[in-house]
Design a protein around this motif. Structure first.
Motif, PDB file in Angstrom:
ATOM      1  N   ARG A 199       0.878  -1.198  -0.268  1.00  0.00           N
ATOM      2  CA  ARG A 199       0.003  -0.068  -0.028  1.00  0.00           C
ATOM      3  C   ARG A 199       0.914   1.187   0.186  1.00  0.00           C
ATOM      4  NH1 ARG A 199      -5.498  -0.763   1.079  1.00  0.00           N
ATOM      5  NH2 ARG A 199      -5.962  -2.882   1.382  1.00  0.00           N
ATOM      6  N   GLY A 200       0.591   2.320  -0.852  1.00  0.00           N
ATOM      7  CA  GLY A 200       1.475   3.500  -0.927  1.00  0.00           C
ATOM      8  C   GLY A 200       0.403   4.526  -1.559  1.00  0.00           C
ATOM      9  N   HIS A 201       1.256   5.436  -1.843  1.00  0.00           N
ATOM     10  CA  HIS A 201       0.351   6.854  -2.355  1.00  0.00           C
ATOM     11  C   HIS A 201       1.220   7.359  -3.238  1.00  0.00           C
ATOM     12  CE1 HIS A 201      -0.892  11.055  -2.269  1.00  0.00           C
ATOM     13  NE2 HIS A 201      -2.132  10.520  -1.853  1.00  0.00           N
ATOM     14  N   GLU A 202       0.479   7.799  -4.356  1.00  0.00           N
ATOM     15  CA  GLU A 202       1.260   8.505  -5.540  1.00  0.00           C
ATOM     16  C   GLU A 202       1.067  10.001  -5.728  1.00  0.00           C
ATOM     17  OE1 GLU A 202       1.138   7.783 -10.591  1.00  0.00           O
ATOM     18  OE2 GLU A 202       0.402   6.482  -9.000  1.00  0.00           O
ATOM     19  N   PHE A 203       1.819  10.821  -6.028  1.00  0.00           N
ATOM     20  CA  PHE A 203       1.513  12.403  -6.222  1.00  0.00           C
ATOM     21  C   PHE A 203       2.422  13.013  -7.106  1.00  0.00           C
ATOM     22  CE2 PHE A 203       0.338  16.501  -3.941  1.00  0.00           C
ATOM     23  CZ  PHE A 203      -0.127  16.829  -4.991  1.00  0.00           C
TER      24      PHE A 203
END
Length: 436
Positions: free
Chosen positions: A386-390
């Motif tokens: 699980r991660g976050h992209e920006f």
């Protein structure tokens, strides 16, 4: 016994970070130990928190982390007098589909920890309607308690009086009202705030914010509104495997986006981390058994990165025999080329075939769940990360073998699969946690 409080708002951009920093520094100036956390995936604010308190801050995230991981992380506040969790976006803003322990909303953390919420309300362009908004937030979800409100950017004493009266009529405490004060605005960049380490005057800025807030906010009343909290020392609940025993970590103004809890978990598991600066033309430590390039702002330094021959050759030599992973900006630097906002293409390391461009900006934002098709440092094939992209880059080409099947928070498959070639892997998302 620590007192816990969540700082939130109806929306982004109303002053949560400034108020959090000001309260933290003001209480620290009174001799209190203050521990901060950041709710959600923002990786910039924790460095500001650390500058204000002198204590490391970490992210807690209900979409990516389970309750055990969150309990482990917040247990660091056990020796503090005050614990502040700064929210992200609006109080109830999260994704549509529930994650591990929630939707990523700040309200999840407030309810989970039992801490009341201090709302920052910007009543610009309104008056009594601000009270209706605050009352709606107070009553929206059972289990989320409202401590009171701090008004920000009030236009005049008359404006403040109108809003205060309406809030008091609604039974909502008003702890203070801040007039507009340009001197404490924190500089912004396209991914959010300019990083704390880039601002030489950050200490003075926080001191001025603390002075200003102490002048206009009843600090004692705010402190009394916080919930007494009895955290229990928690065993490591992060379920994080370090990518290697000796980790060479790129660390400078171009490579700085890495979640603090990840580095702490790596060290807690016995890993040793050595840092190097690509911008200073340094190569990774040759005694390391894995190299990690985090995200950051490589597009602002693409020409320098392209010209730093020692860094490029050292990275290529490392990748011949040992694992090398890049996240977001680090992934772009592992690619063949990066085109900057002016349309100029800069040759990158060529360890992957990825081509990215900032000439035509396109925002990529959101949580990511990746199912690995092949191993990457610290994680086996089949792992669910699980991660976050920006970021604002456009994929021009992504020709290598996909690293993973990547879904957004709704479950839809997205094109940003990551890549692998030999010992080299890369992803557009920043890793937060692995599913248990």
């Amino acid at each position: 016994m620590p007192a816990g409080l969540v700082i939130s708002a109806p929306a982004s951009g109303v002053g949560k970070t400034t108020l959090t920093l000001a309260l933290a520094r003001a209480w620290r100036n009174r001799g209190l130990n203050v521990q901060c956390f950041k709710s959600g995936p923002d990786y910039i604010d924790p460095a500001f928190h650390a500058a204000a308190t002198g204590r490391a801050s970490v992210n807690v995230d209900s979409w990516a982390m389970d309750r055990a991981a969150i309990a482990h992380l917040v247990s660091r506040g056990i020796d503090a007098d005050v614990v502040l969790a700064e929210g992200s976006m609006g109080l109830f803003d999260g994704v549509a589909a529930r994650g591990v322990s929630g939707t990523g909303a700040t309200a999840d953390i407030a309810q989970m920890l039992g801490w009341p919420v201090l709302l920052v309300i910007d009543p610009s362009g309104q008056a009594q309607t601000a009270a209706a908004i605050a009352a709606g937030l107070r009553d929206y979800r059972a289990g989320v308690r409202l401590a009171g409100v701090v008004l920000n950017r009030v236009a005049s004493p008359r404006h403040e009086d109108l809003v205060r009266r309406a809030l008091l009529d609604a039974g909502i405490a008003v702890f203070g009202a801040l007039p507009r004060h340009a001197e404490i605005n924190l500089p912004k960049r396209h991914l959010g705030l300019v990083q704390a380490e880039e601002q030489a005057e950050i200490g003075k800025l926080i001191d001025e914010a603390a002075r200003f807030v102490a002048e206009h906010v009843d600090l004692d009343a705010v402190l009394r509104s916080a919930a007494a909290w009895s955290p229990q020392p928690a065993a490591n609940g992060l379920n994080v495997t370090p990518p290697g025993q000796r980790i060479a970590l790129a660390r400078d103004a171009a490579f700085s986006f890495v979640y603090p809890h990840m580095l702490e978990a790596w060290r807690a598991a016995g890993a040793e981390i050595s840092t190097f600066s690509p911008l200073a033309d340094e190569a990774p430590d040759t005694s390391a058994d894995v190299c990690w390039l985090p995200g950051g702002y490589p597009e602002l330094h693409a020409g320098k990165i392209a010209g730093n021959a020692r860094f490029r050759s050292g990275l290529r030599a490392f990748a011949k025999t040992r694992p090398l992973h890049g996240e977001c900006g680090g992934y772009m630097v592992l690619g063949a080329g990066l085109t900057d906002a002016d349309g100029v293409r800069h040759e990158m390391t060529g360890l992957l075939g990825l081509e990215t461009s900032f000439a035509k900006r396109r925002m990529h934002l959101g949580y990511r769940l990746a199912e690995l098709a092949a191993p990457m440092p610290g994680h086996r094939a089949g792992s669910r990360l699980r991660g976050h992209e920006f970021h604002y880059s456009t994929i021009v080409a992504q020709p290598d073998t996909p690293l993973a099947v990547v879904h957004d928070a709704t479950g839809a498959v997205i094109a940003e699969t990551g890549s692998r070639r030999g010992y080299v892997t890369g992803t557009f998302f920043h890793l937060i946690a692995e599913d248990r």
